[in-house]
Design a protein around this motif. Sequence first.
Motif, PDB file in Angstrom:
ATOM      1  N   ARG A  23       0.835  -1.200   0.000  1.00  0.00           N
ATOM      2  CA  ARG A  23       0.000   0.000   0.000  1.00  0.00           C
ATOM      3  C   ARG A  23       0.867   1.245   0.000  1.00  0.00           C
ATOM      4  NH1 ARG A  23      -3.862  -2.764   4.440  1.00  0.00           N
ATOM      5  NH2 ARG A  23      -4.824  -4.258   3.009  1.00  0.00           N
ATOM      6  N   PRO A  24       0.349   2.326  -0.560  1.00  0.00           N
ATOM      7  CA  PRO A  24       1.122   3.562  -0.706  1.00  0.00           C
ATOM      8  C   PRO A  24       1.695   4.073   0.604  1.00  0.00           C
ATOM      9  CG  PRO A  24      -0.926   3.715  -1.948  1.00  0.00           C
ATOM     10  CD  PRO A  24      -1.004   2.435  -1.164  1.00  0.00           C
ATOM     11  N   GLY A  25       0.964   3.920   1.697  1.00  0.00           N
ATOM     12  CA  GLY A  25       1.443   4.457   2.966  1.00  0.00           C
ATOM     13  C   GLY A  25       2.534   3.640   3.630  1.00  0.00           C
ATOM     14  N   CYS A  26       2.821   2.464   3.090  1.00  0.00           N
ATOM     15  CA  CYS A  26       3.808   1.595   3.736  1.00  0.00           C
ATOM     16  C   CYS A  26       5.213   2.182   3.609  1.00  0.00           C
ATOM     17  CB  CYS A  26       3.766   0.197   3.127  1.00  0.00           C
ATOM     18  SG  CYS A  26       4.894  -0.963   3.937  1.00  0.00           S
ATOM     19  N   THR A  27       5.934   2.195   4.730  1.00  0.00           N
ATOM     20  CA  THR A  27       7.288   2.761   4.737  1.00  0.00           C
ATOM     21  C   THR A  27       8.300   1.753   4.191  1.00  0.00           C
ATOM     22  OG1 THR A  27       7.677   1.886   6.941  1.00  0.00           O
ATOM     23  CG2 THR A  27       6.745   4.107   6.791  1.00  0.00           C
ATOM     24  N   ASP A 105      20.177   2.078  -1.513  1.00  0.00           N
ATOM     25  CA  ASP A 105      21.236   1.631  -2.412  1.00  0.00           C
ATOM     26  C   ASP A 105      21.503   0.135  -2.217  1.00  0.00           C
ATOM     27  OD1 ASP A 105      23.727   2.069  -4.058  1.00  0.00           O
ATOM     28  OD2 ASP A 105      24.593   1.369  -2.172  1.00  0.00           O
ATOM     29  N   VAL A 106      21.555  -0.596  -3.323  1.00  0.00           N
ATOM     30  CA  VAL A 106      21.682  -2.054  -3.243  1.00  0.00           C
ATOM     31  C   VAL A 106      22.927  -2.472  -2.467  1.00  0.00           C
ATOM     32  CG1 VAL A 106      22.096  -4.147  -4.608  1.00  0.00           C
ATOM     33  CG2 VAL A 106      20.309  -2.552  -5.294  1.00  0.00           C
ATOM     34  N   ASP A 107      24.051  -1.866  -2.743  1.00  0.00           N
ATOM     35  CA  ASP A 107      25.286  -2.291  -2.073  1.00  0.00           C
ATOM     36  C   ASP A 107      25.247  -1.998  -0.575  1.00  0.00           C
ATOM     37  OD1 ASP A 107      26.547  -3.393  -4.291  1.00  0.00           O
ATOM     38  OD2 ASP A 107      27.221  -1.436  -4.985  1.00  0.00           O
ATOM     39  N   THR A 108      24.634  -0.892  -0.201  1.00  0.00           N
ATOM     40  CA  THR A 108      24.499  -0.580   1.221  1.00  0.00           C
ATOM     41  C   THR A 108      23.570  -1.588   1.897  1.00  0.00           C
ATOM     42  OG1 THR A 108      24.746   1.744   0.618  1.00  0.00           O
ATOM     43  CG2 THR A 108      24.007   1.278   2.857  1.00  0.00           C
ATOM     44  N   LEU A 109      22.511  -1.944   1.221  1.00  0.00           N
ATOM     45  CA  LEU A 109      21.586  -2.937   1.756  1.00  0.00           C
ATOM     46  C   LEU A 109      22.262  -4.294   1.910  1.00  0.00           C
ATOM     47  CD1 LEU A 109      18.472  -1.845  -0.325  1.00  0.00           C
ATOM     48  CD2 LEU A 109      18.530  -1.982   2.184  1.00  0.00           C
ATOM     49  N   LEU A 110      23.079  -4.651   0.916  1.00  0.00           N
ATOM     50  CA  LEU A 110      23.757  -5.952   0.941  1.00  0.00           C
ATOM     51  C   LEU A 110      24.685  -6.098   2.145  1.00  0.00           C
ATOM     52  CD1 LEU A 110      24.685  -6.523  -2.820  1.00  0.00           C
ATOM     53  CD2 LEU A 110      23.189  -7.954  -1.404  1.00  0.00           C
ATOM     54  N   ALA A 127      10.447  -0.578  -2.220  1.00  0.00           N
ATOM     55  CA  ALA A 127      10.357   0.527  -1.255  1.00  0.00           C
ATOM     56  C   ALA A 127      10.743   1.850  -1.898  1.00  0.00           C
ATOM     57  CB  ALA A 127      11.252   0.241  -0.043  1.00  0.00           C
ATOM     58  N   TYR A 128      11.627   1.807  -2.904  1.00  0.00           N
ATOM     59  CA  TYR A 128      12.152   3.052  -3.464  1.00  0.00           C
ATOM     60  C   TYR A 128      11.931   3.196  -4.970  1.00  0.00           C
ATOM     61  CZ  TYR A 128      14.340   3.678   1.077  1.00  0.00           C
ATOM     62  OH  TYR A 128      14.545   3.841   2.424  1.00  0.00           O
ATOM     63  N   GLY A 129      11.263   2.223  -5.583  1.00  0.00           N
ATOM     64  CA  GLY A 129      10.950   2.345  -6.996  1.00  0.00           C
ATOM     65  C   GLY A 129      12.168   2.330  -7.900  1.00  0.00           C
ATOM     66  N   ALA A 174      10.513   3.475 -12.278  1.00  0.00           N
ATOM     67  CA  ALA A 174       9.193   3.142 -11.739  1.00  0.00           C
ATOM     68  C   ALA A 174       8.577   1.954 -12.480  1.00  0.00           C
ATOM     69  CB  ALA A 174       8.270   4.356 -11.824  1.00  0.00           C
ATOM     70  N   ARG A 175       8.701   1.955 -13.783  1.00  0.00           N
ATOM     71  CA  ARG A 175       8.132   0.837 -14.562  1.00  0.00           C
ATOM     72  C   ARG A 175       8.870  -0.459 -14.286  1.00  0.00           C
ATOM     73  NH1 ARG A 175       4.647   0.758 -18.435  1.00  0.00           N
ATOM     74  NH2 ARG A 175       5.737  -0.862 -19.584  1.00  0.00           N
ATOM     75  N   ALA A 176      10.177  -0.378 -14.156  1.00  0.00           N
ATOM     76  CA  ALA A 176      10.962  -1.585 -13.873  1.00  0.00           C
ATOM     77  C   ALA A 176      10.563  -2.173 -12.519  1.00  0.00           C
ATOM     78  CB  ALA A 176      12.449  -1.264 -13.900  1.00  0.00           C
TER      79      ALA A 176
END
Length: 291
Positions: A23-27, A105-110, A127-129, A174-176
Amino acid sequence: MPISSDVLIDWFAEQGRDLPWRRPGCTPWGVLVSEIMLQQTPVARVQPIWEEWLARWPRPSALAAAGQGEVLRAWGRLGYPRRALRLHAAADAIAREHGDEVPSDVDTLLALPGIGAYTARAVAAFAYGRRAPVVDTNVRRVVARAVHGAGDAGPPSNTRDMADVEALLPAGDARAARFSAALMELGALVCTARSPRCADCPLTEGCAWQHAGRPAYAGPAKPVQRYAGTDRYVRGLLLEVLRSTSEPVEKSRLDIVWSQAGQRDRCLDSLLVDGLVEQTADGRFALPGEH
DNA sequence: TAGCCGTGGTG
DNA sequence: TCACCAAGGCT
């Protein structure tokens, strides 16, 4: 072009499930919690626990402030409880090192505990499109069929699997991201492992598997994971004892759940090593951080 | 990379 | 009934 992003995204808009973490409100934090909980775990079992967690710990710093035992109790019977400890540790790192904001950022998340190739890209996308190849078991199966014409995915190869999906991703961020969610949802609802609902599939027209006459899976047999009687099973029994009591228990309370002493002790040792169990000063056993 | 790490629903 | 399956990560 076996997969039309327009067709798939339209299908997702109409048929995708209304899940709370979508849902849109989800953080971003809500998305991250959902992704960890959903690892190897069905949506139906995750949803009520996710609701409880987000109400109780609405930010990473809130979870980080909780004790490990508390977190393990709240995890309940979701399974693979080491995920709960890793999420707790990830929350602490996010609170301390990233200003209480889930990284995009993917690398930071990893670099965070419990976050691997799939989860890092799922958070970046959902979460970040962001545009990132999100490859889970559903996506691997859909690509194996629609693109490669195989009955199912072969053994995973992260590099190859991500390259496959990267080639399918539409251009915009966004589309991806939308496309990635749709691909997963198609695998979960239509292009399922056991009996795929090809009659309801929006991609049949270009599906390579359909055109090949839906051949059976021809790859190497997938390893079967036994459960009853394994260490994993015994660890589950031991943890259930500790989850169900608020006070530390004598070892005799643990000994009665499994008759084979050797296996039982090995499992208890491994739980101590994993930090899922602690021994109190007087020699009793408890969930960590409570005594 | 193969094997390990929980749990419950289901065809 | 029971093997299979479910949004993986880590070593």
